[in-house]
Design an enzyme around this catalytic site. Structure first.
Site, PDB file in Angstrom:
ATOM      1  N   ASP A 108       0.863  -1.172   0.000  1.00 40.83           N
ATOM      2  CA  ASP A 108       0.000   0.000   0.000  1.00 40.83           C
ATOM      3  C   ASP A 108       0.904   1.228   0.000  1.00 40.83           C
ATOM      4  O   ASP A 108       1.836   1.312   0.803  1.00 40.83           O
ATOM      5  CB  ASP A 108      -0.857  -0.023   1.284  1.00 40.83           C
ATOM      6  CG  ASP A 108      -2.259   0.448   1.049  1.00 40.83           C
ATOM      7  OD1 ASP A 108      -2.413   1.554   0.506  1.00 40.83           O
ATOM      8  OD2 ASP A 108      -3.207  -0.276   1.423  1.00 40.83           O
ATOM      9  N   ASP A 213      -2.963   4.559  -2.195  1.00 41.90           N
ATOM     10  CA  ASP A 213      -3.976   5.077  -1.278  1.00 41.90           C
ATOM     11  C   ASP A 213      -4.385   6.501  -1.665  1.00 41.90           C
ATOM     12  O   ASP A 213      -3.536   7.352  -1.928  1.00 41.90           O
ATOM     13  CB  ASP A 213      -3.378   5.093   0.141  1.00 41.90           C
ATOM     14  CG  ASP A 213      -4.370   5.543   1.184  1.00 41.90           C
ATOM     15  OD1 ASP A 213      -5.349   4.815   1.398  1.00 41.90           O
ATOM     16  OD2 ASP A 213      -4.180   6.624   1.778  1.00 41.90           O
ATOM     17  N   GLU A 270      -6.561   3.861  -5.579  1.00 44.86           N
ATOM     18  CA  GLU A 270      -7.844   4.104  -4.909  1.00 44.86           C
ATOM     19  C   GLU A 270      -8.342   5.451  -5.428  1.00 44.86           C
ATOM     20  O   GLU A 270      -7.755   6.485  -5.127  1.00 44.86           O
ATOM     21  CB  GLU A 270      -7.653   4.151  -3.390  1.00 44.86           C
ATOM     22  CG  GLU A 270      -8.984   4.198  -2.674  1.00 44.86           C
ATOM     23  CD  GLU A 270      -8.886   4.679  -1.227  1.00 44.86           C
ATOM     24  OE1 GLU A 270      -9.757   4.314  -0.441  1.00 44.86           O
ATOM     25  OE2 GLU A 270      -7.961   5.434  -0.891  1.00 44.86           O
ATOM     26  N   HIS A 339     -11.135  -2.988   3.712  1.00 47.49           N
ATOM     27  CA  HIS A 339     -11.022  -2.705   5.146  1.00 47.49           C
ATOM     28  C   HIS A 339     -11.740  -1.422   5.559  1.00 47.49           C
ATOM     29  O   HIS A 339     -11.667  -1.036   6.716  1.00 47.49           O
ATOM     30  CB  HIS A 339      -9.539  -2.611   5.504  1.00 47.49           C
ATOM     31  CG  HIS A 339      -8.880  -1.470   4.777  1.00 47.49           C
ATOM     32  ND1 HIS A 339      -8.711  -1.467   3.408  1.00 47.49           N
ATOM     33  CD2 HIS A 339      -8.390  -0.288   5.204  1.00 47.49           C
ATOM     34  CE1 HIS A 339      -8.151  -0.343   3.032  1.00 47.49           C
ATOM     35  NE2 HIS A 339      -7.939   0.403   4.111  1.00 47.49           N
ATOM     36  N   ASP A 340     -12.370  -0.743   4.608  1.00 45.09           N
ATOM     37  CA  ASP A 340     -13.031   0.533   4.918  1.00 45.09           C
ATOM     38  C   ASP A 340     -14.548   0.433   4.923  1.00 45.09           C
ATOM     39  O   ASP A 340     -15.228   1.450   5.128  1.00 45.09           O
ATOM     40  CB  ASP A 340     -12.635   1.600   3.874  1.00 45.09           C
ATOM     41  CG  ASP A 340     -11.188   2.038   4.002  1.00 45.09           C
ATOM     42  OD1 ASP A 340     -10.642   1.973   5.120  1.00 45.09           O
ATOM     43  OD2 ASP A 340     -10.610   2.437   2.977  1.00 45.09           O
TER      44      ASP A 340
HETATM   45  C1  NOJ Z   1      -8.020   5.056   2.311  1.00 45.74           C
HETATM   46  C2  NOJ Z   1      -7.690   3.873   3.162  1.00 45.74           C
HETATM   47  O1  NOJ Z   1      -8.220   2.722   2.556  1.00 45.74           O
HETATM   48  C3  NOJ Z   1      -8.249   4.152   4.527  1.00 45.74           C
HETATM   49  O2  NOJ Z   1      -8.207   3.034   5.359  1.00 45.74           O
HETATM   50  C4  NOJ Z   1      -7.489   5.312   5.104  1.00 45.74           C
HETATM   51  O3  NOJ Z   1      -8.070   5.678   6.335  1.00 45.74           O
HETATM   52  C5  NOJ Z   1      -7.508   6.523   4.176  1.00 45.74           C
HETATM   53  N1  NOJ Z   1      -7.302   6.181   2.798  1.00 45.74           N
HETATM   54  C6  NOJ Z   1      -6.464   7.512   4.577  1.00 45.74           C
HETATM   55  O4  NOJ Z   1      -5.191   6.991   4.294  1.00 45.74           O
END
Ligand code: NOJ
Ligand code: CA
Length: 568
Positions: A108, A213, A270, A339-340
């Site tokens: 990541d 990210d 992302e 994971h979000d």
């Molecule tokens: C996206 C990530 O997937 C998330 O877990 C994170 O909190 C934010 N970006 C900030 O890095």
């Protein structure tokens, strides 16, 4: 040159297009040393499992040194390993062992911000004259009206103001995420150079790529203007001013040119805020930027109203638009979980009455589209959302911010708990459920986040020997995708577009055609497609027993039934 639709759609082959990816949240995957926290030796201990499952690419969420304000997404040293996770020697061993098994490893890459403990920020903060001051986004407070207020009215993505006052200098720094994640200033060339050097250092180590990210946030609107604020809010959500802003592709170009392009690696960004109309700019093969992006549009279908069930028609519209936008030009990243976001069976399936069927139907639906499928740890065993009894059960900085902000606004505790429980990121971060033993086989110590109480029923050991379990089904799904190039490279076409229960599509290439049929509701459904001949001998995969049947263009589907046929 032939201009048949198939030849127009044909892609250059690439290892990452053939691949199935698996995402690991290292804190929750496997604890090797009994401190309740997952770690790199723990991942090593489970590599055989991933190989058995058929995984080709492993993506690990951040493992860099970090004070863990956002569980590793606040990096304090990009070139060191978080002590809780192990050492650089452990990482090197992991990379070698992944490669020895014929798999690949991607990391990541957090480029939008660092931790406030990163040496760059520590130095930047020392004074406005610091040579690194410009590496972050520092501004004076507003002088008009409310003297001393933040430079603009932007709200942080994690809630509250996006600016934090530095008492010593009297200036504010920008943080789109938590106050401990200051944003890097991508307009500063020496800062960018430092990032590129770090990226190349990892690539030279032999890793196989990166997930980038928050990469659509790296450019901010010039001048950092206020967001229009008709309702007079203290802070305003301001995505149009920091997400997919004009000029972001220029930053991306330079990053790719200076780093990835010189290596045989894969990249997946992302990319919140990027729609199908611009997708080709991000991942079109001729553009030579990223290989894939995680789009957010299907997530928005859910977050717009998390209490409503799945909007099957909406889902077909969203996924269909992405399949069409990139056909023959670029590659999709296919995913339902990460994971979000909460667990997919709990969001769009029925974990109580149709746990197995809904987990496997949803899997079938997304996995066989054109693109690289990603599985998030635990998804392959049908892990569900957990239960939070109080604020103490949450770990996530976002959830904690919500509690603080809503309490300050006078909301009652039970309402806050119910609302935060609906969307909490911690649902997907509970420890991986390996077996029915103590702490689900994740750790011998009390885990950093409570194990989902359903682990005695839902765990790897209970499913691994059963080809009909959710896990067994995922394994067969992966094997099927590998055995059928049509499912990788074939053209996507939607069937039964108006049906509000069924998501069905074909994948075809040359003479080969495969039909994927899924009922995504808890009600029986009827699939019919005049002219299509579904023959029992052509059944490639199904999530329940299918009695022998004559060739037909019509089939009755049980709740959450999924079938995959080869047709001609
Ligand atoms: C996206 C990530 O997937 C998330 O877990 C994170 O909190 C934010 N970006 C900030 O890095
Ligand atoms: Ca550990």
């Amino acid at each position: 040159m032939s201009t048949s639709p198939d030849s127009v759609q044909r892609f250059r082959h690439a290892w990452w297009k053939d691949a199935v990816a698996y995402q690991i949240y290292p804190r929750s995957f496997m604890d090797s040393n009994g401190d309740g926290i997952g770690d790199i030796p723990g991942i090593l201990a489970r590599l055989d499992y991933l190989q058995w499952l058929g995984v080709d690419v492993i993506w690990i969420c951040p493992i860099y040194r970090s004070p863990n304000d956002d569980n590793g997404y606040d990096v304090s040293d990009y070139q060191a390993i978080m002590a809780e996770f192990g050492t650089m020697a452990d990482f090197d061993r992991l990379l070698a062992e992944v490669h020895r098994r014929g798999m690949r490893l991607i990391l990541d890459l957090v480029l939008n911000h660092t931790s406030d403990e990163h040496a760059w920020f520590v130095e930047s903060r020392t004074s406005p004259e610091s040579p690194k001051r410009d590496w972050y986004i520092w501004r004076d407070g507003k002088t008009d009206g409310k003297a001393g207020g933040p430079p603009n009215n932007w709200e942080s993505i994690f809630g509250g103001p996006a600016w934090e006052l530095d008492e010593a200098s009297g200036q504010y720094f920008l943080h789109l995420f938590s106050r401990r994640q200051p944003d890097l200033n991508w307009e500063c060339a020496p800062m960018r150079e430092a990032l590129y050097g770090m990226v190349r250092w990892w690539l030279d180590k032999g890793i196989d790529g990166f997930r980038l990210d928050a990469v659509s946030h790296i450019r901010k609107a010039p001048g950092l203007p206020d967001m229009p604020n008709p309702r007079g809010l203290a802070q305003v959500p301001c995505f149009p001013l920091h997400m997919n802003v004009d000029g972001v592709l220029g930053h991306l170009d330079e990053l790719c040119r200076r780093t990835f392009r010189h290596y045989d690696v894969m990249t997946v960004g992302e990319a919140n805020g990027v729609g199908p109309a611009e997708a080709v700019e991000w991942v079109g093969e001729s553009r030579r930027r990223l290989d894939m992006i995680f789009q957010f549009e299907h997530l928005a279908l859910w977050s717009a109203n998390p209490r409503a069930g799945l909007d099957v028609a909406g889902l077909k519209r969203v996924f269909g638009a992405w399949q069409k936008a990139l056909a023959g030009q670029g590659w999709n990243a296919l995913f339902l979980e990460n994971h979000d976001i909460p667990r997919i069976v709990s969001k769009w399936g029925d974990p109580v009455h149709h746990w197995h069927a809904s987990a496997t139907a949803l899997a079938t639906m997304y996995f066989l589209m054109q693109g690289t499928p990603y599985i998030y740890q635990g998804q392959e065993i049908g892990m569900t959302n957990t239960v939070f009894e109080s604020v103490d059960d949450f770990n996530d900085v976002w959830a904690k911010n919500q509690f603080a902000l809503r309490r300050a606004a006078g909301d009652d505790e039970a309402t806050i708990l119910a609302d935060v429980s609906l969307t909490a990121r911690d649902h997907s971060r509970t420890p991986m459920q390996w077996d029915a033993g103590v702490n689900a086989g994740f750790s011998t110590a009390t885990p950093w986040l409570k194990v989902n109480p359903n682990y005695p029923r839902i765990n790897v050991a209970a499913q691994q020997d059963d080809p009909d379990s959710v896990l067994g089904y995922y394994r067969r799904l992966i094997a099927l995708r590998k055995a059928e190039p049509t499912l990788v490279y074939g053209r996507y076409a939607l069937l039964a577009p108006a049906d509000t229960q069924i998501y069905a599509y074909t994948r075809s290439e040359g003479d080969s055609r495969i039909v994927v049929i899924t009922n995504l509701t808890a009600r029986p459904a009827c699939f019919t497609q005049p002219g299509l001949s579904l023959c029992h001998a052509g059944l490639l995969l199904a999530n329940r027993t299918v009695a022998a049947h004559a060739d037909t263009d019509t089939i009755a589907l049980a709740p959450y039934e999924a079938r995959v046929y080869r047709t001609s």
